[in-house]
Motif scaffolding. Structure first.
Motif, PDB file in Angstrom:
ATOM      1  N   ARG A 315       0.840  -1.217   0.000  1.00  0.00           N
ATOM      2  CA  ARG A 315       0.000   0.000   0.000  1.00  0.00           C
ATOM      3  C   ARG A 315       0.863   1.250   0.000  1.00  0.00           C
ATOM      4  O   ARG A 315       0.572   2.241  -0.654  1.00  0.00           O
ATOM      5  CB  ARG A 315      -0.913   0.012   1.221  1.00  0.00           C
ATOM      6  N   GLU A 316       2.024   1.200   0.749  1.00  0.00           N
ATOM      7  CA  GLU A 316       2.880   2.371   0.841  1.00  0.00           C
ATOM      8  C   GLU A 316       3.565   2.648  -0.484  1.00  0.00           C
ATOM      9  O   GLU A 316       3.772   3.782  -0.875  1.00  0.00           O
ATOM     10  CB  GLU A 316       3.940   2.150   1.951  1.00  0.00           C
ATOM     11  N   LYS A 318       2.456   2.149  -3.431  1.00  0.00           N
ATOM     12  CA  LYS A 318       1.563   2.661  -4.465  1.00  0.00           C
ATOM     13  C   LYS A 318       0.893   3.972  -4.072  1.00  0.00           C
ATOM     14  O   LYS A 318       0.220   4.597  -4.859  1.00  0.00           O
ATOM     15  CB  LYS A 318       0.454   1.626  -4.763  1.00  0.00           C
ATOM     16  N   LYS A 319       1.100   4.362  -2.776  1.00  0.00           N
ATOM     17  CA  LYS A 319       0.408   5.542  -2.280  1.00  0.00           C
ATOM     18  C   LYS A 319       1.274   6.771  -2.467  1.00  0.00           C
ATOM     19  O   LYS A 319       2.422   6.793  -2.110  1.00  0.00           O
ATOM     20  CB  LYS A 319       0.088   5.332  -0.801  1.00  0.00           C
ATOM     21  N   GLU A 421      -9.111   1.224  -1.142  1.00  0.00           N
ATOM     22  CA  GLU A 421      -8.675   2.623  -1.036  1.00  0.00           C
ATOM     23  C   GLU A 421      -7.292   2.825  -1.639  1.00  0.00           C
ATOM     24  O   GLU A 421      -6.948   3.925  -2.087  1.00  0.00           O
ATOM     25  CB  GLU A 421      -8.650   3.043   0.447  1.00  0.00           C
ATOM     26  N   GLN A 422      -6.463   1.804  -1.641  1.00  0.00           N
ATOM     27  CA  GLN A 422      -5.115   1.937  -2.181  1.00  0.00           C
ATOM     28  C   GLN A 422      -5.048   1.616  -3.679  1.00  0.00           C
ATOM     29  O   GLN A 422      -3.960   1.593  -4.265  1.00  0.00           O
ATOM     30  CB  GLN A 422      -4.150   0.995  -1.428  1.00  0.00           C
TER      31      GLN A 422
END
Length: 446
Positions: A315-316, A318-319, A421-422
């Motif tokens: 997630r990190e 791609k965020k 959400e990600q």
């Protein structure tokens, strides 16, 4: 049958015999029929060749469609190869039927066409040279005899008329003897009439017998001449009949695939492919590739590290504040064409077509997602079936972690959960593997 001889003065035909004047026309007509029969045989062969071609095309289309369906379907291993062997059989048989079509048209059809051209020669004024020669030959052979026959008919007619006149004169004379009103002079005239009619009868009878004798004398020569022309027609027809037999035997050889070695080999190979299907081997393969035999990165204790090379969480990675950064894309020269590419054959589950009498409600449907008791597959994810959507990959993606999917641009898969959400979705590949993938790497299949 009645008719008249063209060059004579209308001799009536009294029977259906070949020897009657003009009855040779049936023999002459056989030449024209022979030319037409060549056309009929060519049309017959041409239609069969067209059937062979259509059948070959249908076999090829069937094999191509079902081969793609089976390869994309859930069947695997040696049984899949045995099933696909039927499609290989169809492709090979299709080739043989195309060869049959080629032999019929290039060999048999052309052979008849060339033979017809050599055997029958058209005239400028219409008709065939062979027909005219036969017609002229029969006319020439029949003309002298027909002329004498005409004389016989005329003599017979004159004789019969004289006999009739004699009978009438005798009747008048007999009746006059009982009539007292007649004078001797009138009676004498009637008696003279009877005498003259008797002489006419004798004269016409003699002429009739003479002409008939002349006709009898001319008959042997007439028969010999007619036989000669008829034999020529027989020889011409014999060539056609023997040629037809020869061609039909060649057609039979071209149609009889049972004597073609490659045809027998097709079904020998098909039988071998089916017999090589091995349930034990297939189950062993499935265990190693889709079951407990698969390798696993079992969880192990990992110390936390502040190393700059530490692996960020999915997630990190791609965020970002300015949007989502695409990673794992393999750039290719035909990337644009891949974005617009549509698969020629859809997935097995989605677009497979069945006969009109096929029912999805049949309990023995081998492709049903439910088991015999109507329960859902216990190995499926707890995801409502209604949420599953078929999607197509826009780019190549290689999974960065164990629970991520890898696929190529153009591959199809099933989206099981909507984007989180990600920006990640949960999906399933056609080989059954379930995992995560970037939502913007795929598009729905329309």
């Amino acid at each position: 049958m009645s008719g008249s001889y063209d060059d004579s003065v209308g001799v009536e035909v009294s029977s259906d015999s070949f020897w009657e004047v003009g009855n040779y026309k049936r023999t002459v007509k056989r030449i024209d029929d022979g030319h037409r029969l060549c056309n009929d045989l060519m049309n017959c062969i041409h239609e069969r060749a067209r059937i062979e071609k259509v059948y070959a095309q249908q076999l090829t289309e069937w094999a191509k469609r079902w081969k793609q369906l089976v390869e994309k379907g859930p069947q695997y291993g040696t049984v899949e190869r045995a099933w696909c062997a039927f499609m290989s059989e169809a492709e090979k048989v299709s080739e043989l039927h195309l060869e049959v079509k080629g032999s019929l048209m290039n060999e048999d059809f052309e052979k008849i066409k060339n033979w017809q051209k050599e055997a029958f020669h058209k005239q400028m004024m219409g008709g065939f040279k062979e027909t005219k020669e036969a017609e002229d030959g029969f006319r020439k052979a029949q003309k002298p005899w027909a002329k004498k026959l005409k004389e016989v008919e005329a003599a017979k007619k004159a004789y019969h008329a004289a006999c009739k006149e004699e009978k009438l004169a005798i009747s008048r004379e007999t009746n006059s003897k009982a009539d007292p009103a007649l004078n001797p002079e009138q009676l004498k005239k009637l008696q003279d009439k009877v005498e003259r009619s008797k002489q006419d009868v004798l004269k016409t009878k003699e002429k009739y017998e003479k002409s008939l004798k002349e006709l009898d004398n001319a008959t042997p020569q007439y028969m010999e001449n007619m036989e000669q022309v008829f034999e020529q027609c027989q020889q011409f027809e014999e060539k056609r009949l023997r040629f037809f037999r020869e061609v039909l035997l060649e057609v039979q050889k071209h149609l009889d695939l049972s004597n073609v070695a490659s045809y027998k080999n097709i079904y020998r190979e098909l039988e071998q492919n089916i017999k090589t299907a091995d349930a034990v081997e297939d189950l062993r393969w499935f265990r190693a590739n889709q079951g407990p035999g698969m390798s696993m990165n079992w969880p192990q204790f990992e110390e936390w590290s502040a190393d700059l090379n530490r692996t960020l969480s999915r997630r990190e990675k791609k965020k970002a504040s300015d949007g989502v950064t695409l990673t794992g894309i393999n750039q290719t020269g035909d990337q644009v064409s891949q974005l617009n590419k549509h698969s020629s054959v859809s997935s097995y589950e989605k677009n497979q077509s069945y006969p009109t009498d096929w029912s999805d409600e049949e309990s023995n449907n081998p492709f049903s997602s439910t088991d015999a008791n109507g329960d859902t597959n216990p190995f499926d994810e707890d995801t409502p079936p209604a949420m599953e959507v078929r999607v197509r990959a826009l780019y190549d993606y290689e999974g960065q972690e164990q629970d991520e999917l890898s696929f190529k641009a153009g591959d199809e898969l099933t989206k099981m959960e909507n984007e989180d959400e990600q920006g990640w979705c949960k999906g399933r590949l056609d080989n059954g593997q379930v995992g995560l993938y970037p939502a913007n790497y795929v598009e729905p299949i329309q």
